[in-house]
Design a protein around this motif. Structure first.
Motif, PDB file in Angstrom:
ATOM      1  N   GLY A 298       0.784  -1.238   0.000  1.00 35.08           N
ATOM      2  CA  GLY A 298       0.000   0.000   0.000  1.00 35.08           C
ATOM      3  C   GLY A 298       0.813   1.284   0.000  1.00 35.08           C
ATOM      4  N   ALA A 299       2.137   1.185  -0.196  1.00 36.60           N
ATOM      5  CA  ALA A 299       2.918   2.424  -0.292  1.00 36.60           C
ATOM      6  C   ALA A 299       2.607   3.101  -1.622  1.00 36.60           C
ATOM      7  N   GLU A 300       2.578   4.420  -1.614  1.00 38.99           N
ATOM      8  CA  GLU A 300       2.309   5.165  -2.845  1.00 38.99           C
ATOM      9  C   GLU A 300       3.650   5.561  -3.467  1.00 38.99           C
ATOM     10  N   LEU A 301       3.809   5.353  -4.765  1.00 42.33           N
ATOM     11  CA  LEU A 301       5.078   5.684  -5.435  1.00 42.33           C
ATOM     12  C   LEU A 301       4.832   6.769  -6.476  1.00 42.33           C
ATOM     13  N   ILE A 302       5.541   7.875  -6.342  1.00 44.35           N
ATOM     14  CA  ILE A 302       5.422   8.970  -7.309  1.00 44.35           C
ATOM     15  C   ILE A 302       6.725   9.021  -8.098  1.00 44.35           C
ATOM     16  N   THR A 303       6.637   8.953  -9.425  1.00 44.32           N
ATOM     17  CA  THR A 303       7.853   8.942 -10.248  1.00 44.32           C
ATOM     18  C   THR A 303       7.920  10.188 -11.131  1.00 44.32           C
ATOM     19  N   GLY A 304       9.154  10.644 -11.403  1.00 44.43           N
ATOM     20  CA  GLY A 304       9.352  11.741 -12.357  1.00 44.43           C
ATOM     21  C   GLY A 304       9.441  13.109 -11.701  1.00 44.43           C
ATOM     22  N   HIS A 305       9.377  13.164 -10.369  1.00 46.43           N
ATOM     23  CA  HIS A 305       9.510  14.451  -9.677  1.00 46.43           C
ATOM     24  C   HIS A 305      10.738  14.455  -8.799  1.00 46.43           C
ATOM     25  N   GLU A 306      11.503  15.528  -8.867  1.00 45.63           N
ATOM     26  CA  GLU A 306      12.670  15.661  -8.007  1.00 45.63           C
ATOM     27  C   GLU A 306      12.274  16.469  -6.773  1.00 45.63           C
ATOM     28  N   VAL A 307      12.781  16.039  -5.627  1.00 46.99           N
ATOM     29  CA  VAL A 307      12.575  16.851  -4.418  1.00 46.99           C
ATOM     30  C   VAL A 307      13.618  17.955  -4.430  1.00 46.99           C
ATOM     31  N   VAL A 308      13.167  19.211  -4.244  1.00 49.08           N
ATOM     32  CA  VAL A 308      14.115  20.332  -4.309  1.00 49.08           C
ATOM     33  C   VAL A 308      14.236  21.066  -2.976  1.00 49.08           C
ATOM     34  N   GLY A 309      13.422  20.712  -1.993  1.00 45.96           N
ATOM     35  CA  GLY A 309      13.541  21.412  -0.709  1.00 45.96           C
ATOM     36  C   GLY A 309      12.822  20.687   0.411  1.00 45.96           C
ATOM     37  N   LEU A 310      13.203  21.077   1.637  1.00 42.95           N
ATOM     38  CA  LEU A 310      12.616  20.464   2.842  1.00 42.95           C
ATOM     39  C   LEU A 310      12.437  21.568   3.874  1.00 42.95           C
TER      40      LEU A 310
END
Ligand SMILES: Cc1cc2nc3c(=O)[nH]c(=O)nc-3n(C[C@H](O)[C@H](O)[C@H](O)COP(=O)(O)OP(=O)(O)OC[C@H]3O[C@@H](n4cnc5c(N)ncnc54)[C@H](O)[C@@H]3O)c2cc1C
Length: 552
Positions: A298-310
């Motif tokens: 049930g984990a959701e996987l998002i592909t094609g996006h880079e994380v740029v900040g936190l």
């Protein structure tokens, strides 16, 4: 499988209806009969069909049409559909024109109007031509097509993104495929930006980003919920293991991956030291199994996006994606890994992706069949790369600064020694590369004597160390001198506590300098850069996440 097309063209509506009727009666079971009332309309239809990779088996075209004659139309249409059969409908007065067309555009046949009865004057001719067409052409590929140049770095990135995400596609080399080049020019104008990616519905993207491609091919690219227990950044072995353990233990987890699940391990041709796989496992296989397992729980996987900040907004943690989207959670686990360090030498920049590659670009293996290639570096990854490419290349030359035994596992050294087409040159540094549009040679310099030597090579695969993917956390998290994220008891201390730490308790295992933000795998300072270690750290982090969640 889509039916091939028969396209009938005539500006006289009554004649066109009659042709259409006769064609449908005889051919509708095997062909889609289409019609157009002018040359321009027919040309638009031909373009649209080419974009969808639909084959036109036959053009049946009236010669006398205003604006564009039948022969003019056929001349243009042949650029997009060169294999199609071409038949001109003529009046008696046009016979000379039709005969000229036989030479000019290799017209297959001309038919005098009227053609009644069709059983005698139309079908026998078309039956022959269609049988001939069927015998010559192979069925068209119906999926995504990537039209590019093998010498365009962006074309290479697009192929790499699709293949690593297991999206089937057909590669069309515009340098050798003239009809595809005409199609690309008609869709994209000049071809300064490549590749052109054409989808089965006929739409296209020019030099797309990973995010655009991911969205278009139907990958999951948007978070489905406003808030999660844990956001995992990076889908290599550490991130996938974190997602599997988070979801299997009831946490609401989302994983964000910029390229393709699997990370560095996903590019490995054969991982032989991962527990439970005595014959080894390909990185691709491992990545696919782990991805399926994470999704199963049930984990959701998002592909094609880079994380740029936190951002930290207690008690929440906010992760910012490259398209500006923000995701919120109680906890964040950073598993962004690392990548190959780049080589800064003269001549290299324009050849990247067109002969010069970082890491094992396995999709390129077949391209260098029977060619000479070089591998730069002496670590295990270089050894694996050399063995992999030796299956295709005529000769593989490993170029390394020190003796192999200083940096490579003994089992790999032995295999390299016994491979008949692998040479090893030690004690050299890369001085420069030569090539115009593609790599031609690599120039190396002997470290001790300074002697320079030129090695002909069509490709050079570089494995020379790494840099962490953690720059976007600069100023938010403590990092070591090389930029890796520091965690737990390794955090620099001030007055008996980690610097800047605000809580009474000490950081949990794998917790960074920001409470609730964890790091695991290769991106973590002090990790040992192995698949099993990354998987172990990712799994174990969830224990710390549970402990943290009890405090918020
Ligand atoms: C060619 C090769 C062969 C190898 N062979 C072996 C082997 O045989 N045995 C072995 O034990 N180890 C091997 N390794 C090492 C092993 O693959 C790594 O140690 C392991 O993959 C590390 O896992 P990770 O999850 O920490 O990081 P990575 O595998 O680096 O994964 C990190 C992921 O995060 C993603 N990412 C990075 N930044 C962002 C961001 N800002 N936003 C979103 N996503 C981001 C990346 O795209 C990547 O998918 C090999 C490595 C290579 C390159």
């Amino acid at each position: 499988m889509a039916k091939p097309v028969i396209l009938a063209v005539d500006d006289d509506a009554a004649v066109l209806s009659a042709i259409e009727r006769d064609l449908r009666q005889q051919y509708r079971a095997d062909y889609r009969v289409m019609k157009a009332e002018s040359g321009a309309e027919a040309l638009d239809a031909a373009k649209e069909l080419a974009a969808r990779n639909r084959q036109v088996a036959l053009f049946l075209v009236d010669q006398r049409m205003p604006g564009m004659s039948g022969l003019e139309l056929l001349r243009e249409a042949m650029r997009l559909h060169p294999a199609s059969r071409r038949v001109l409908l003529t009046a008696y007065a046009d016979t000379d024109v039709a005969i000229a067309g036989i030479n000019d555009i290799t017209l297959d046949h001309y038919l005098m109007k009227p053609w009644d009865p069709p059983e005698e004057r139309l079908y026998p001719v078309l039956d022959d031509l269609l049988a001939e067409w069927r015998a010559r052409v192979r069925p068209a590929f119906e999926g995504i097509r990537v039209l590019g140049s093998q010498w365009s770095p962006q074309s290479y990135s697009t192929k790499d993104f699709l293949s690593r995400n297991r999206v089937p596609y057909e590669w069309v080399d515009l340098d050798i495929d003239a009809p595809a080049r005409s199609l690309a020019e008609s869709l994209a104008g000049d071809l300064t930006r490549l590749p052109l990616v054409i989808f089965p519905d006929g739409t296209h993207l020019i030099a797309p980003t990973s995010g655009e491609l991911a969205a278009k091919v139907g990958m999951h690219t948007q978070a489905s919920q406003p808030f999660y227990d844990v956001i995992v950044i990076g889908g290599g072995p550490a991130g996938l293991a974190t997602a599997v353990y988070a979801a299997s233990e009831g946490l609401n987890a989302v994983l964000v991956e910029s390229q393709a699940p699997g990370g560095q391990a996903g590019t490995s041709s054969l991982i032989e030291n991962y527990l439970g796989f005595p014959s080894g496992v390909t990185g691709e296989d491992l990545a696919q199994r782990a991805t399926a397992q994470a999704r199963k729980f049930g984990a959701e996987l998002i592909t094609g996006h880079e994380v740029v900040g936190l951002r930290r907004e207690d008690p929440y943690r906010t992760v910012v994606l490259s398209d500006g989207t923000e995701l919120n959670a109680y906890c964040v686990v950073i598993t962004t890994g690392m990548s190959a360090r780049t080589l800064d030498i003269p001549g290299i920049a324009p050849l990247q992706g067109v002969g010069v590659y970082y890491g094992a670009a396995m999709t390129e293996g077949a391209r260098y069949r029977d060619k000479d290639i070089c591998i730069v570096g002496g670590a295990n990854s270089a050894g694996q790369g050399a063995l992999f490419f030796s299956r295709y290349a005529k000769r593989v030359t490993i170029l390394v600064r020190r003796e192999l035994k200083a940096t490579m596992s003994q089992y790999l050294i032995e295999r390299i020694r016994s491979a008949p087409n692998i040479d090893v040159i030690t004690g050299v540094e890369i001085d420069r590369v030569n090539g115009n549009g593609s790599l031609e040679s690599v120039v190396v310099k002997e470290k001790t004597t300074g002697e320079v030597r030129t090695i002909p090579a069509s490709a050079m695969f570089i494995f020379i160390g790494v840099q962490p993917h953690a720059d976007c956390f600069d100023g938010t998290l403590e990092r070591d001198e090389a930029g890796f994220v520091i965690t737990g008891s390794d955090l620099p201390m001030e007055h008996g506590k980690p610097r800047g730490w605000t809580l009474e308790r000490m950081p949990f295992m794998f917790e960074t300098s920001v409470p609730g933000v964890f790091a695991a795998g290769d991106v973590r300072s002090g990790s040992n850069h192995r698949v099993a270690a990354a998987v172990g750290e990712g799994s174990a982090t969830i224990h710390s996440v549970h402990r943290y969640l009890q405090t918020v």
